[in-house]
Design a protein around this motif. Structure first.
Motif, PDB file in Angstrom:
ATOM      1  N   THR A  53       0.830  -1.194   0.000  1.00 35.29           N
ATOM      2  CA  THR A  53       0.000   0.000   0.000  1.00 35.29           C
ATOM      3  C   THR A  53       0.865   1.245   0.000  1.00 35.29           C
ATOM      4  O   THR A  53       1.930   1.271   0.611  1.00 35.29           O
ATOM      5  N   ALA A  54       0.416   2.253  -0.706  1.00 33.05           N
ATOM      6  CA  ALA A  54       1.097   3.543  -0.682  1.00 33.05           C
ATOM      7  C   ALA A  54       0.577   4.375   0.480  1.00 33.05           C
ATOM      8  O   ALA A  54       1.274   5.223   1.012  1.00 33.05           O
ATOM      9  N   THR A  55      -0.649   4.116   0.880  1.00 31.19           N
ATOM     10  CA  THR A  55      -1.267   4.862   1.978  1.00 31.19           C
ATOM     11  C   THR A  55      -1.922   3.855   2.919  1.00 31.19           C
ATOM     12  O   THR A  55      -3.081   3.497   2.730  1.00 31.19           O
ATOM     13  N   PRO A  56      -1.166   3.357   3.921  1.00 25.31           N
ATOM     14  CA  PRO A  56      -1.729   2.331   4.796  1.00 25.31           C
ATOM     15  C   PRO A  56      -2.921   2.846   5.596  1.00 25.31           C
ATOM     16  O   PRO A  56      -2.917   3.969   6.079  1.00 25.31           O
ATOM     17  N   ILE A  57      -3.932   1.995   5.707  1.00 28.68           N
ATOM     18  CA  ILE A  57      -5.094   2.369   6.504  1.00 28.68           C
ATOM     19  C   ILE A  57      -4.697   2.275   7.979  1.00 28.68           C
ATOM     20  O   ILE A  57      -3.776   1.540   8.340  1.00 28.68           O
ATOM     21  N   PRO A  58      -5.362   3.016   8.848  1.00 28.14           N
ATOM     22  CA  PRO A  58      -4.962   3.037  10.268  1.00 28.14           C
ATOM     23  C   PRO A  58      -4.866   1.652  10.913  1.00 28.14           C
ATOM     24  O   PRO A  58      -3.941   1.387  11.682  1.00 28.14           O
ATOM     25  N   ARG A  59      -5.787   0.739  10.575  1.00 27.49           N
ATOM     26  CA  ARG A  59      -5.756  -0.601  11.169  1.00 27.49           C
ATOM     27  C   ARG A  59      -4.469  -1.328  10.795  1.00 27.49           C
ATOM     28  O   ARG A  59      -3.796  -1.916  11.639  1.00 27.49           O
ATOM     29  N   THR A  60      -4.115  -1.300   9.522  1.00 27.72           N
ATOM     30  CA  THR A  60      -2.901  -1.968   9.051  1.00 27.72           C
ATOM     31  C   THR A  60      -1.664  -1.324   9.666  1.00 27.72           C
ATOM     32  O   THR A  60      -0.733  -2.016  10.098  1.00 27.72           O
ATOM     33  N   LEU A  61      -1.643  -0.020   9.721  1.00 26.68           N
ATOM     34  CA  LEU A  61      -0.509   0.695  10.299  1.00 26.68           C
ATOM     35  C   LEU A  61      -0.356   0.347  11.777  1.00 26.68           C
ATOM     36  O   LEU A  61       0.753   0.097  12.255  1.00 26.68           O
ATOM     37  N   GLN A  62      -1.458   0.294  12.502  1.00 22.22           N
ATOM     38  CA  GLN A  62      -1.428  -0.040  13.925  1.00 22.22           C
ATOM     39  C   GLN A  62      -0.901  -1.462  14.140  1.00 22.22           C
ATOM     40  O   GLN A  62      -0.093  -1.707  15.021  1.00 22.22           O
ATOM     41  N   LEU A  63      -1.350  -2.407  13.293  1.00 17.15           N
ATOM     42  CA  LEU A  63      -0.866  -3.785  13.404  1.00 17.15           C
ATOM     43  C   LEU A  63       0.631  -3.868  13.141  1.00 17.15           C
ATOM     44  O   LEU A  63       1.337  -4.628  13.800  1.00 17.15           O
ATOM     45  N   ALA A  64       1.122  -3.090  12.194  1.00 17.66           N
ATOM     46  CA  ALA A  64       2.552  -3.100  11.883  1.00 17.66           C
ATOM     47  C   ALA A  64       3.365  -2.451  13.001  1.00 17.66           C
ATOM     48  O   ALA A  64       4.402  -2.982  13.416  1.00 17.66           O
ATOM     49  N   LEU A  65       2.893  -1.327  13.514  1.00 20.16           N
ATOM     50  CA  LEU A  65       3.631  -0.631  14.568  1.00 20.16           C
ATOM     51  C   LEU A  65       3.614  -1.406  15.884  1.00 20.16           C
ATOM     52  O   LEU A  65       4.558  -1.312  16.672  1.00 20.16           O
ATOM     53  N   SER A  66       2.583  -2.181  16.135  1.00 19.62           N
ATOM     54  CA  SER A  66       2.504  -2.975  17.367  1.00 19.62           C
ATOM     55  C   SER A  66       3.304  -4.273  17.255  1.00 19.62           C
ATOM     56  O   SER A  66       3.456  -4.986  18.237  1.00 19.62           O
ATOM     57  N   GLY A  67       3.787  -4.595  16.057  1.00 19.45           N
ATOM     58  CA  GLY A  67       4.579  -5.796  15.866  1.00 19.45           C
ATOM     59  C   GLY A  67       3.767  -7.020  15.476  1.00 19.45           C
ATOM     60  O   GLY A  67       4.319  -8.101  15.304  1.00 19.45           O
ATOM     61  N   MET A  68       2.457  -6.869  15.333  1.00 16.36           N
ATOM     62  CA  MET A  68       1.623  -8.015  14.949  1.00 16.36           C
ATOM     63  C   MET A  68       1.791  -8.355  13.470  1.00 16.36           C
ATOM     64  O   MET A  68       1.511  -9.470  13.043  1.00 16.36           O
ATOM     65  N   LYS A  69       2.220  -7.385  12.699  1.00 19.73           N
ATOM     66  CA  LYS A  69       2.548  -7.599  11.289  1.00 19.73           C
ATOM     67  C   LYS A  69       3.949  -7.061  11.061  1.00 19.73           C
ATOM     68  O   LYS A  69       4.374  -6.115  11.716  1.00 19.73           O
ATOM     69  N   LYS A  70       4.650  -7.671  10.140  1.00 16.83           N
ATOM     70  CA  LYS A  70       5.973  -7.166   9.789  1.00 16.83           C
ATOM     71  C   LYS A  70       5.799  -6.041   8.770  1.00 16.83           C
ATOM     72  O   LYS A  70       4.907  -6.094   7.923  1.00 16.83           O
ATOM     73  N   MET A  71       6.657  -5.055   8.843  1.00 14.65           N
ATOM     74  CA  MET A  71       6.533  -3.918   7.931  1.00 14.65           C
ATOM     75  C   MET A  71       7.875  -3.644   7.259  1.00 14.65           C
ATOM     76  O   MET A  71       8.912  -3.650   7.906  1.00 14.65           O
ATOM     77  N   SER A  72       7.813  -3.438   5.955  1.00 14.04           N
ATOM     78  CA  SER A  72       8.979  -3.010   5.182  1.00 14.04           C
ATOM     79  C   SER A  72       8.616  -1.703   4.512  1.00 14.04           C
ATOM     80  O   SER A  72       7.484  -1.521   4.073  1.00 14.04           O
ATOM     81  N   ILE A  73       9.565  -0.826   4.429  1.00 12.47           N
ATOM     82  CA  ILE A  73       9.321   0.467   3.789  1.00 12.47           C
ATOM     83  C   ILE A  73      10.253   0.599   2.596  1.00 12.47           C
ATOM     84  O   ILE A  73      11.469   0.402   2.729  1.00 12.47           O
ATOM     85  N   ILE A  74       9.689   0.904   1.443  1.00 18.38           N
ATOM     86  CA  ILE A  74      10.495   1.195   0.257  1.00 18.38           C
ATOM     87  C   ILE A  74      10.653   2.710   0.231  1.00 18.38           C
ATOM     88  O   ILE A  74       9.695   3.432  -0.041  1.00 18.38           O
ATOM     89  N   SER A  75      11.820   3.177   0.543  1.00 19.56           N
ATOM     90  CA  SER A  75      12.010   4.621   0.689  1.00 19.56           C
ATOM     91  C   SER A  75      12.666   5.286  -0.515  1.00 19.56           C
ATOM     92  O   SER A  75      12.788   6.506  -0.556  1.00 19.56           O
ATOM     93  N   THR A  76      13.089   4.496  -1.488  1.00 19.24           N
ATOM     94  CA  THR A  76      13.695   5.087  -2.683  1.00 19.24           C
ATOM     95  C   THR A  76      12.946   4.599  -3.917  1.00 19.24           C
ATOM     96  O   THR A  76      12.553   3.434  -3.985  1.00 19.24           O
ATOM     97  N   PRO A  77      12.743   5.472  -4.881  1.00 14.56           N
ATOM     98  CA  PRO A  77      12.039   5.065  -6.098  1.00 14.56           C
ATOM     99  C   PRO A  77      12.922   4.198  -6.996  1.00 14.56           C
ATOM    100  O   PRO A  77      14.146   4.186  -6.836  1.00 14.56           O
ATOM    101  N   PRO A  78      12.304   3.485  -7.932  1.00 15.42           N
ATOM    102  CA  PRO A  78      13.100   2.724  -8.911  1.00 15.42           C
ATOM    103  C   PRO A  78      14.054   3.646  -9.671  1.00 15.42           C
ATOM    104  O   PRO A  78      13.808   4.851  -9.802  1.00 15.42           O
TER     105      PRO A  78
END
Length: 167
Positions: free
Chosen positions: A21-46
């Motif tokens: 997702t380019a714009t994570p919904i609050p539920r998904t973001l909360q799950l990632a920040l709490s550690g219930m989901k793993k999160m990867s961030i792509i911070s540089t464009p192709p």
């Protein structure tokens, strides 16, 4: 999305689900920040990615004609988004006056689903140069050939809507 992901998980218990997702919904973001989901961030464009250029200006026939003509000349397609259905015909007439041979399709939320699906399919098959629509295109539409979007009366949209349309 949540219901569909839960159905997938029920098909097989050891299934992994990758959510992009380019714009994570609050539920998904909360799950990632709490550690219930793993999160990867792509911070540089192709490597060959061209930066998005945005312009905010009053409606200018010359600018609109140039933007549409340039996109169509390179073989691309355009979106023109109106906040209100009642403005679509006025903008349709304006655009055809500026670029007379343009192939234009129109889409809005009051169309029946069959007609709307037909319009979207035709646009994705490149049977039109421009899709004139309300903001119903802001989610679930990926037309890689369309690289120009013009938003009429952008002041009538919220920031999140504009961000979604830009994406």
């Amino acid at each position: 999305g949540v219901i569909q992901k839960e159905k997938l998980k029920k098909l097989k218990t050891d299934i992994h689900v990758l959510t992009l997702t380019a714009t994570p919904i609050p539920r998904t973001l909360q799950l990632a920040l709490s550690g219930m989901k793993k999160m990867s961030i792509i911070s540089t464009p192709p490597v060959d990615r061209t930066a998005v250029r945005s312009f905010v200006c009053p409606w200018d026939n010359l600018v609109i004609k140039e933007a549409i003509s340039r996109e169509v000349a390179r073989g691309g397609q355009c979106f023109v988004v109106c906040p209100k259905i009642k403005n679509l015909q006025k903008i349709y007439d304006r655009i055809l006056k500026l670029v007379p041979n343009l192939r234009v399709l129109t889409a809005h939320g009051k169309m029946n689903s069959k007609d709307l699906d037909e319009v979207m399919t035709k646009f994705s098959l490149k049977e039109a140069d421009l899709l004139l629509s309300t903001n119903i295109i802001e989610s679930g539409l990926d037309i890689s050939n369309a690289n120009t979007i013009i938003i009429y009366r952008s002041d009538l949209f919220g920031l999140s809507q504009l961000y979604q349309l830009k994406g």
